[in-house]
Design a protein around this motif. Structure first.
Motif, short mmCIF file in Angstrom:
data_model
loop_
_atom_site.label_atom_id
_atom_site.label_comp_id
_atom_site.label_asym_id
_atom_site.label_seq_id
_atom_site.Cartn_x
_atom_site.Cartn_y
_atom_site.Cartn_z
N ASP A 546 1.33 -0.95 -0.21
CA ASP A 546 0.00 -0.87 0.64
C ASP A 546 1.12 1.05 -0.42
OD1 ASP A 546 -1.96 1.74 0.13
OD2 ASP A 546 -2.91 0.71 1.97
N PRO A 547 1.36 1.80 -1.79
CA PRO A 547 2.00 2.67 -1.05
C PRO A 547 1.27 4.69 -0.48
CG PRO A 547 1.06 2.86 -3.47
CD PRO A 547 0.45 1.64 -2.82
N ASP A 548 0.28 3.96 -0.49
CA ASP A 548 -0.65 5.23 0.43
C ASP A 548 -0.24 5.24 1.52
OD1 ASP A 548 -1.23 6.32 -2.49
OD2 ASP A 548 -3.00 5.11 -2.07
N ARG A 549 0.38 4.19 2.15
CA ARG A 549 0.22 4.26 4.09
C ARG A 549 1.62 3.74 3.96
NH1 ARG A 549 -1.21 -0.11 7.16
NH2 ARG A 549 -1.76 -1.50 5.59
N GLN A 550 2.28 3.12 3.76
CA GLN A 550 3.26 2.21 4.57
C GLN A 550 4.69 1.92 3.17
OE1 GLN A 550 1.83 -2.28 2.82
NE2 GLN A 550 1.64 -2.50 4.48
N ARG A 551 5.37 1.86 4.31
CA ARG A 551 6.39 2.04 4.14
C ARG A 551 8.03 1.96 4.23
NH1 ARG A 551 4.13 5.26 2.56
NH2 ARG A 551 3.70 7.93 1.84
N ALA A 552 8.50 1.30 3.99
CA ALA A 552 9.70 0.57 4.13
C ALA A 552 11.26 1.30 4.76
CB ALA A 552 10.50 0.07 3.27
N VAL A 553 11.45 1.24 5.57
CA VAL A 553 12.54 2.28 5.93
C VAL A 553 14.23 1.14 5.59
CG1 VAL A 553 14.18 3.18 7.96
CG2 VAL A 553 11.77 3.25 6.95
N VAL A 554 15.57 1.02 4.97
CA VAL A 554 16.59 0.70 4.48
C VAL A 554 17.86 1.25 4.62
CG1 VAL A 554 17.53 -0.66 2.77
CG2 VAL A 554 15.40 -0.61 3.07
N ASN A 555 19.15 0.35 5.67
CA ASN A 555 20.29 0.47 6.02
C ASN A 555 21.24 0.51 4.46
OD1 ASN A 555 22.96 1.21 6.58
ND2 ASN A 555 23.14 -0.78 8.24
N ILE A 556 21.14 1.64 3.37
CA ILE A 556 21.53 1.82 2.27
C ILE A 556 22.95 1.60 2.40
CG2 ILE A 556 22.57 3.97 2.01
CD1 ILE A 556 21.64 4.04 -0.46
N ASP A 557 23.52 1.81 3.70
CA ASP A 557 25.49 1.33 3.99
C ASP A 557 25.62 -0.21 4.26
OD1 ASP A 557 25.89 3.58 4.21
OD2 ASP A 557 26.25 3.73 5.79
N ASP A 558 24.43 -1.44 4.47
CA ASP A 558 24.60 -2.35 3.96
C ASP A 558 24.92 -3.08 2.96
OD1 ASP A 558 24.02 -4.90 6.00
OD2 ASP A 558 23.48 -5.28 4.14
N PRO A 559 25.40 -4.33 2.20
CA PRO A 559 25.97 -4.83 1.46
C PRO A 559 24.04 -5.28 0.21
CG PRO A 559 27.34 -5.29 2.45
CD PRO A 559 26.42 -4.44 3.37
N PHE A 560 23.56 -5.70 1.16
CA PHE A 560 22.00 -6.11 1.10
C PHE A 560 21.20 -5.20 0.73
CE2 PHE A 560 24.76 -9.52 2.18
CZ PHE A 560 24.89 -10.92 1.81
N SER A 561 21.37 -3.62 0.82
CA SER A 561 20.83 -3.10 1.07
C SER A 561 19.18 -3.26 -0.18
CB SER A 561 20.55 -2.03 0.81
OG SER A 561 22.40 -1.91 0.12
N ASP A 562 20.18 -3.53 -1.21
CA ASP A 562 19.30 -3.60 -2.78
C ASP A 562 18.59 -5.11 -2.63
OD1 ASP A 562 20.79 -1.13 -3.56
OD2 ASP A 562 22.59 -2.59 -4.59
N GLN A 563 19.01 -5.93 -1.87
CA GLN A 563 18.25 -6.68 -2.32
C GLN A 563 16.99 -6.31 -0.87
OE1 GLN A 563 19.83 -10.65 -0.51
NE2 GLN A 563 17.40 -11.57 -0.78
N ILE A 564 17.27 -5.81 -0.26
CA ILE A 564 14.98 -5.36 0.24
C ILE A 564 14.79 -4.23 -0.29
CG2 ILE A 564 14.95 -4.34 2.94
CD1 ILE A 564 16.16 -6.93 3.30
N ARG A 565 15.37 -3.59 -0.80
CA ARG A 565 14.79 -2.15 -1.98
C ARG A 565 13.83 -2.96 -2.66
NH1 ARG A 565 19.34 2.02 -2.45
NH2 ARG A 565 17.21 3.02 -3.56
N GLN A 566 14.77 -4.08 -3.34
CA GLN A 566 13.39 -4.65 -4.42
C GLN A 566 12.35 -5.26 -3.91
OE1 GLN A 566 14.55 -4.25 -7.56
NE2 GLN A 566 12.54 -5.62 -8.34
#
Length: 890
Positions: A546-566
């Motif tokens: 739900d893009p109107d309500r939900q959000r993801a917060v990600v540590n971009i310094d972590d090597p696996f951040s791209d996998q989480i963001r995807q």
């Protein structure tokens, strides 16, 4: 002292503000000594009392305080001053981003705390629940006061019953606390009104009445909820309960009422009952309902349980394979105790009455979560819910997020490894207010005793950081039912693998990091690859849609951040970091000391400065994660700063023990090689004079290979090492120590300048040499002192020796237990015995003895300690321990 001076970092107090009637207006902060202020239910003039209280609080402000508040209100967090004015931000210790130049400094005041939206998020999220993002303005308060008029109930000319109907008709209105000053049971309240209008009818009778009324309204009794009562003729509650309910129901009502009447700040928890047909329909399990007849679907359920010990009348029992036992083996017992339906994975061998509802499923674990979510009326859907996953930092990050929400005066729940809680009250596994069932005999004690097992009774414990599907929804329901608006949850990888959060509706999912701390098995093998490990964490983000309500917060310094963001591609992502300049929330400049962390952070909404007593680079990342959650949920930056700074400590997570000494003592839960390594490295970054580490590997939970890794890390990164025990359980403490010592440097292990001394790395108090043979004993003491590597099996003694040896600018680290408050040994029969032992308590007690110890003229800079020849040597010394000095060998 420098220690106390550097702890004076508070930015000022909050300005007291009036809040709309019906909101508590209090801020309950963990880690703070400030007590919350409750609105009195017995004031004759609510408005006048609020004004008087506000004026009184304003009068307490000194001129200096007013300046601090003015600075806060202006929200101009300026560049740290020069070294002479601000010791913490010295050029020598601080990190300065290359882009942080004078031009940014000039624009700082304009950029700080702006409300502009930022790239990646289209406006502020439409959060479910009741998260208040801004404090009321003066115009809002004036308009509210004019609307309410002079009526104490806050409904103008409306009567009580009309006000109830008005509330029910307006679904968008927030729940309002209605204070019944006459202590009467309100008549004519429908079951729906019970969730919107909270009537306080007194501490004892009112609590029972609320439960009885709610039970009658939802159950099948003939109790008339519309009946009115004469205030001069109080109800006979004992008689009423006996005539209305069974003995089992009365027992449950009494237990629940007792728990909830302990603190009358919460509304009464509703009594729930649903038919099997209703339950399956709400849970979306209509296919399972086809296994039952119409008569069976009409069976009423008032409880769901997987633990056969908690089954009582009208319980649906769900059979699960647990560690050590199988629920299928207890079906007959559960039926006898009042179960009305059973969910199984296979046929049961016990006799089940004919016509008894038995539902067969392939896997009971996901079914249990779905049924619990439906039975407890989908609690996470009514809360602003934040889930935090990662290998490290989950606990501290959740505490900081809770601090931010509580700064908004939002009642917030917590589910994590330290506690399940709402505000400052702990909850048990069933979501009820925790009440000890045994007397805690250690409450008045400030220390344990050496070589003694203190009783471990009446203590609060958390069984799982992330509870199973049933208990997760029970606890969330307990949080929601008591009026909370938000909840923060630790999401472990084990919990995600087992689907414990599959039915939790998250508003924000947070990723801290992915490392290999928890990949090693007991035998030293690898449980799974790091990529598989990260994929498990990503499942929590894949459920965000739900893009109107939900959000993801990600540590971009972590090597696996791209996998989480995807995985969280369906919703906006807020990133945070230190090294990656593309982070939405980034540390521009920071200073790390052994006493506190200072940081200037850039966000899409402006720049801010935070000064926290949470130390180390890892805690800087935790602070950034909490800031990112605040930004993602639309919290104003002032509340973010004050909420984070209000969290002085997180139990057992790099917890500073401050008793006025001139060196820090840190208690941390690092209990695996990687976490211990990071702890020592990050403390080393603060440039202490010496690091004195007290550590012991756990018995039964660590392998021989893992213990050698501990030894290698301790030897490489500590100036002093005090090897001791930590839950030896059924193993021999000396064996655990020797397997840890095996990781020391080869030169150290082979050192032997005295023929025949053999192994010198043993606890000298365990040496059984004849009294005439003092040479070997003394040489072992001297050799341990030479290498600064000591063995003291008793953790009680090890903590005291380390603290007594520490000097100014040293750091004492007591690692391995954290907030764990027990030691586990074995008795003569090989059974594990648990005794009370808390590193934090022992450290405080040891620190309290330092002034007295200083009177004896001991030179404690090195071990063994030496007496100053100019002072008379005492015959006995019962300071650090109640033992003869001749028995105290160091």
């Amino acid at each position: 002292m420098r220690w106390q001076q550097q702890r004076q970092y508070r930015t000022g107090r909050l300005i007291p503000c009036a809040t709309p009637r019906g909101r508590s207006g209090r801020t309950r902060r963990r880690g703070s000594n400030d007590e919350a202020e409750d609105t009195s239910d017995e004031e004759d003039d609510v408005d006048a009392a609020a004004d008087d209280e506000q004026e009184a609080e304003y009068e307490e402000f000194s001129d200096e305080d007013e300046e601090l508040v003015a600075d806060q209100e202006d929200l101009a967090y300026d560049e740290p001053e020069t070294e002479d004015e601000d010791e913490d931000f010295s050029e020598e210790d601080s990190y300065d981003d290359d882009e942080y130049d004078s031009e940014e400094e000039e624009d700082a005041e304009e950029a700080v705390f702006s409300d502009d939206d930022f790239d990646g998020i289209e406006g502020l999220p439409k959060l479910k629940g009741g998260l208040d993002l801004d404090e009321p303005s003066e115009d809002d308060l004036r308009e509210l006061e004019e609307e309410m008029g002079d009526d104490d109930l806050g409904f103008g000319d409306l009567g009580f019953e009309d006000a109830v109907q008005e509330l029910l008709a307006d679904e968008a209105r927030q729940p309002i606390d209605v204070i019944n000053n006459n202590n009467d049971v309100a008549d004519g309240i429908s079951p729906a009104a019970d969730t919107s209008v909270r009537a306080y009818q007194g501490q004892d009778e009112g609590g029972y009445a609320a439960n009885i009324m709610d039970t009658a309204q939802h159950g099948d009794s003939e109790f008339d909820s519309d009946q009115t009562y004469d205030e001069d003729a109080p109800l006979d509650f004992e008689k009423l309960m006996r005539e209305t309910f069974s003995e089992e129901d009365i027992r449950e009502i009494r237990e629940e009422a007792l728990r909830d009447s302990e603190d009358d700040e919460y509304p009464a928890v509703p009594y729930r009952t649903k038919t099997l047909g209703q339950l399956f329909e709400l849970a979306g399990l209509c296919d399972l309902a086809k296994q039952l007849t119409s008569e069976q679907l009409a069976v009423e359920v008032s409880n769901i349980e997987w633990d056969p010990r908690k089954v009582y009348e009208r319980t649906m029992f769900v059979c699960m394979d647990a560690i050590g036992w199988d629920g299928h083996d207890f079906t007959e017992c559960c039926v006898g105790n009042g179960a009305v339906a059973i969910v199984v994975e296979r046929d049961v061998e016990h006799d089940i009455p004919e016509g008894f509802p038995v539902i067969r499923v392939d896997d009971t674990i996901p079914i249990l979560s779905q049924l619990a979510n439906a039975f407890y009326d989908f609690p996470s859907e009514e809360l602003v819910t934040v889930g935090v996953t990662g290998d490290t930092g989950k606990t501290t990050t959740t505490w900081l997020i809770r601090g931010i929400f509580e700064e908004l005066s939002q009642l917030t729940g917590m589910i994590g490894s330290v506690e399940y809680a709402i505000s400052t009250d702990r909850l048990d596994d069933d979501g009820d207010l925790w009440v000890p069932i045994e007397e805690d005999t250690t409450l008045e004690r400030d220390t344990s005793r050496p070589d003694h097992v203190a009783p471990y009774e009446g203590k609060y414990t958390v069984t799982q950081s992330t509870p199973n599907g049933l208990n997760m929804h029970k606890i969330l329901a307990g949080i929601r039912d008591r009026g909370a608006q938000s909840a923060v949850i630790e999401a472990t990888t084990t919990g995600l693998q087992e689907g414990r959060l599959n039915d939790v509706d998250l508003d924000v999912a947070v990723f801290t990091n992915c490392n290999d701390d928890h990949l090693m098995t007991f035998e030293g093998g690898i449980r799974e690859t790091q990529k598989q490990h990260c994929a498990t964490m990503a499942t929590m983000f894949a459920r965000l849609n739900d893009p109107d309500r939900q959000r993801a917060v990600v540590n971009i310094d972590d090597p696996f951040s791209d996998q989480i963001r995807q995985a969280g591609i369906n919703v906006p992502v807020v990133t945070y970091g230190i090294t990656n300049r593309e982070a939405d929330v980034r540390a521009e400049k920071y200073t790390l000391t052994a006493f506190q962390t200072n940081v200037i952070i850039s966000t899409p909404l402006g720049r801010l400065e935070i000064k926290s007593s949470l130390i180390g680079l890892h805690n800087l990342y935790n602070i950034l994660a909490a800031v990112a959650v605040g930004v993602a949920t639309g919290v104003n930056l002032k509340a973010i700063v004050l909420g984070i700074e209000a969290v002085d400590q997180v139990p057992g997570r790099t917890e500073l023990i401050d008793e006025g000494q001139d060196f820090p003592v840190i208690v941390d839960c690092a209990n695996n090689p990687k976490s211990l390594l990071r702890l020592l490295q990050r403390v080393r970054q603060t440039e202490p004079r010496r690091i004195l580490t007290v550590f012991g590997a756990e018995g039964g939970h660590t392998s021989k290979e893992m213990r050698a890794q501990f030894g290698y890390i301790l030897d490489a990164f500590s100036d002093y090492v005090f090897l001791t025990n930590n839950n030896p359980r059924t193993e021999n403490a000396a064996t655990i120590v020797q397997e840890t010592v095996a990781g020391y440097r080869e030169a150290l292990l082979k050192y032997d300048d005295f023929p025949g001394m053999q192994n010198w790395m043993i606890d000298i108090n365990t040496i059984t040499d004849p009294p005439s043979d003092h040479v070997t004993r003394d040489r072992r003491i001297a050799t341990q002192g030479l290498w600064r590597r000591f063995v003291i099996h008793d953790r009680f003694n090890a903590i005291r020796v380390a603290i007594a040896t520490a000097q100014e600018r040293d750091v004492v680290i007591i690692a391995g237990k954290g907030n764990e408050d027990f030691q586990e040994y074995h008795d003569e029969n090989g059974q594990i015995v648990r005794g009370w032992f808390d590193d934090r308590v022992e450290a405080r007690n040891a620190l309290s003895k330092l002034p007295e110890l200083n009177q004896y003229g001991l030179d404690r800079t090195e071990l063994p300690w030496c007496f100053d020849p100019s002072m008379e040597r005492p015959n006995r010394m019962s300071i650090m321990m109640d033992v003869d000095v001749r028995e105290f060998k160091y």
